[in-house]
Design a protein around this motif. Sequence first.
Motif, short mmCIF file in Angstrom:
data_model
loop_
_atom_site.label_atom_id
_atom_site.label_comp_id
_atom_site.label_asym_id
_atom_site.label_seq_id
_atom_site.Cartn_x
_atom_site.Cartn_y
_atom_site.Cartn_z
N TYR A 54 0.87 -1.18 0.00
CA TYR A 54 0.00 0.00 0.00
C TYR A 54 0.91 1.23 0.00
CZ TYR A 54 -4.68 1.90 0.75
OH TYR A 54 -5.90 2.52 0.60
N VAL A 55 1.31 1.67 -1.19
CA VAL A 55 2.28 2.76 -1.36
C VAL A 55 1.53 4.06 -1.64
CG1 VAL A 55 4.29 3.56 -2.65
CG2 VAL A 55 3.99 1.11 -2.21
N MET A 56 1.80 5.05 -0.81
CA MET A 56 1.08 6.33 -0.90
C MET A 56 1.84 7.41 -1.65
SD MET A 56 -1.68 5.57 0.56
CE MET A 56 -2.39 7.20 0.56
N SER A 57 3.18 7.35 -1.68
CA SER A 57 3.97 8.43 -2.27
C SER A 57 5.22 7.87 -2.92
CB SER A 57 4.35 9.45 -1.19
OG SER A 57 4.99 8.81 -0.12
N ILE A 58 5.72 8.61 -3.93
CA ILE A 58 6.90 8.15 -4.66
C ILE A 58 7.63 9.36 -5.25
CG2 ILE A 58 5.60 7.76 -6.79
CD1 ILE A 58 7.40 5.28 -7.26
N ALA A 59 8.96 9.29 -5.27
CA ALA A 59 9.77 10.35 -5.87
C ALA A 59 11.08 9.72 -6.33
CB ALA A 59 10.03 11.47 -4.88
N TYR A 60 11.72 10.33 -7.33
CA TYR A 60 12.96 9.82 -7.91
C TYR A 60 14.06 10.85 -7.72
CZ TYR A 60 16.44 8.49 -11.34
OH TYR A 60 17.62 8.16 -11.96
N ASN A 61 15.27 10.34 -7.36
CA ASN A 61 16.43 11.21 -7.22
C ASN A 61 17.70 10.36 -7.29
OD1 ASN A 61 17.81 13.68 -6.65
ND2 ASN A 61 17.99 13.09 -4.52
N ASN A 62 18.59 10.70 -8.22
CA ASN A 62 19.92 10.07 -8.30
C ASN A 62 19.90 8.54 -8.29
OD1 ASN A 62 21.15 12.59 -8.37
ND2 ASN A 62 21.33 12.69 -6.15
N SER A 63 19.20 7.94 -9.21
CA SER A 63 19.11 6.48 -9.38
C SER A 63 18.35 5.75 -8.28
CB SER A 63 20.50 5.85 -9.52
OG SER A 63 21.14 6.35 -10.67
N LEU A 64 17.72 6.51 -7.38
CA LEU A 64 16.92 5.88 -6.33
C LEU A 64 15.48 6.33 -6.41
CD1 LEU A 64 19.10 6.18 -3.09
CD2 LEU A 64 18.68 4.12 -4.41
N LEU A 65 14.57 5.37 -6.26
CA LEU A 65 13.17 5.69 -6.02
C LEU A 65 12.99 5.73 -4.52
CD1 LEU A 65 11.22 3.28 -8.39
CD2 LEU A 65 11.40 5.75 -8.60
N TRP A 66 12.34 6.74 -4.04
CA TRP A 66 12.00 6.84 -2.61
C TRP A 66 10.48 6.71 -2.54
CZ3 TRP A 66 15.60 7.54 1.32
CH2 TRP A 66 16.90 7.83 0.89
N SER A 72 4.16 1.33 6.95
CA SER A 72 5.41 0.57 7.09
C SER A 72 6.65 1.42 6.90
CB SER A 72 5.44 -0.59 6.10
OG SER A 72 4.41 -1.49 6.40
N GLY A 73 6.48 2.72 6.81
CA GLY A 73 7.64 3.60 6.76
C GLY A 73 8.09 4.01 5.37
N ILE A 102 2.72 8.00 4.81
CA ILE A 102 3.61 8.99 4.19
C ILE A 102 2.96 9.37 2.88
CG2 ILE A 102 5.89 9.44 3.24
CD1 ILE A 102 6.94 7.33 5.26
N ILE A 103 2.39 10.58 2.83
CA ILE A 103 1.56 10.94 1.69
C ILE A 103 2.29 11.74 0.60
CG2 ILE A 103 -0.58 10.82 3.00
CD1 ILE A 103 0.57 14.17 1.98
N LYS A 104 3.48 12.25 0.93
CA LYS A 104 4.20 13.03 -0.07
C LYS A 104 5.69 13.00 0.24
CE LYS A 104 3.88 16.22 -3.44
NZ LYS A 104 3.00 16.27 -4.56
N ILE A 105 6.49 12.84 -0.81
CA ILE A 105 7.94 12.93 -0.74
C ILE A 105 8.36 13.90 -1.82
CG2 ILE A 105 10.11 11.69 -1.03
CD1 ILE A 105 8.53 9.11 -0.31
N LEU A 106 9.20 14.85 -1.46
CA LEU A 106 9.75 15.72 -2.50
C LEU A 106 11.16 16.11 -2.12
CD1 LEU A 106 9.63 19.04 -1.73
CD2 LEU A 106 7.23 18.59 -2.04
N PHE A 107 11.91 16.49 -3.13
CA PHE A 107 13.29 16.89 -2.93
C PHE A 107 13.39 18.40 -2.98
CE2 PHE A 107 13.46 12.55 -4.17
CZ PHE A 107 14.41 12.03 -3.30
N ILE A 108 13.92 18.97 -1.90
CA ILE A 108 14.14 20.41 -1.85
C ILE A 108 15.36 20.73 -2.70
CG2 ILE A 108 14.71 22.34 -0.33
CD1 ILE A 108 13.12 20.79 1.86
N ASP A 109 16.35 19.86 -2.66
CA ASP A 109 17.52 19.89 -3.55
C ASP A 109 18.04 18.46 -3.62
OD1 ASP A 109 19.36 19.46 -1.33
OD2 ASP A 109 19.20 21.59 -0.88
#
Length: 180
Positions: A54-66, A72-73, A102-109
């Motif tokens: 049950y995945v609520m949020s997703i973001a990509y940065n430097n070859s990693l999906l977060w 479950s964290g 965890i409903i949102k992940i974003l990269f500030i930089d």
Amino acid sequence: KDRLSQLTSDGNYSLWIATQGSGIIRVNENIVKKSSTLKATEVIDHSTGLFDNYVMSIAYNNSLLWFGTWNSGLYNYNISTKKVANAVIDNNINKHLKAVAIIKILFIDAKTILVATRGNGIYIFDIKDDNSLVLKNQFNKESKQKIINDFITDVKVFNKNIWIASEGGIDVFDIKSNTV
């Protein structure tokens, strides 16, 4: 059918889809444009090491999906090695993240990640070279820099500020002065 939570792209013609029940699905963007049916080219779920499908949020940065789950964290997935791992976080914060969605992940930089939750407010982490996370700041109803409500609904970075929408209204965090 599962509900779709969020989408992200890795810049290599892959669209990654967070679902509420089937984990994460990767599809080829070029194929999606030509068809109304999604055909998964990769799935990240229980069978590949994801504890919660049950995945609520997703973001990509430097070859990693977060990605953040319902309860479950926070996880990351190395696209090259195809390894799923719980995010390594200092100060036992991961136990707090496992208790809420965890409903949102974003990269500030490139080295700073923001994690928004339904119940614990906002966490801002520095990303170390080994991809472990160090808490930089936290905002909730009880922190030194209070926000209106801990049930975050959305977050955006706009004009060097972080706009935080919650069930109680809007807060604005000034990145430069580090204040709400």
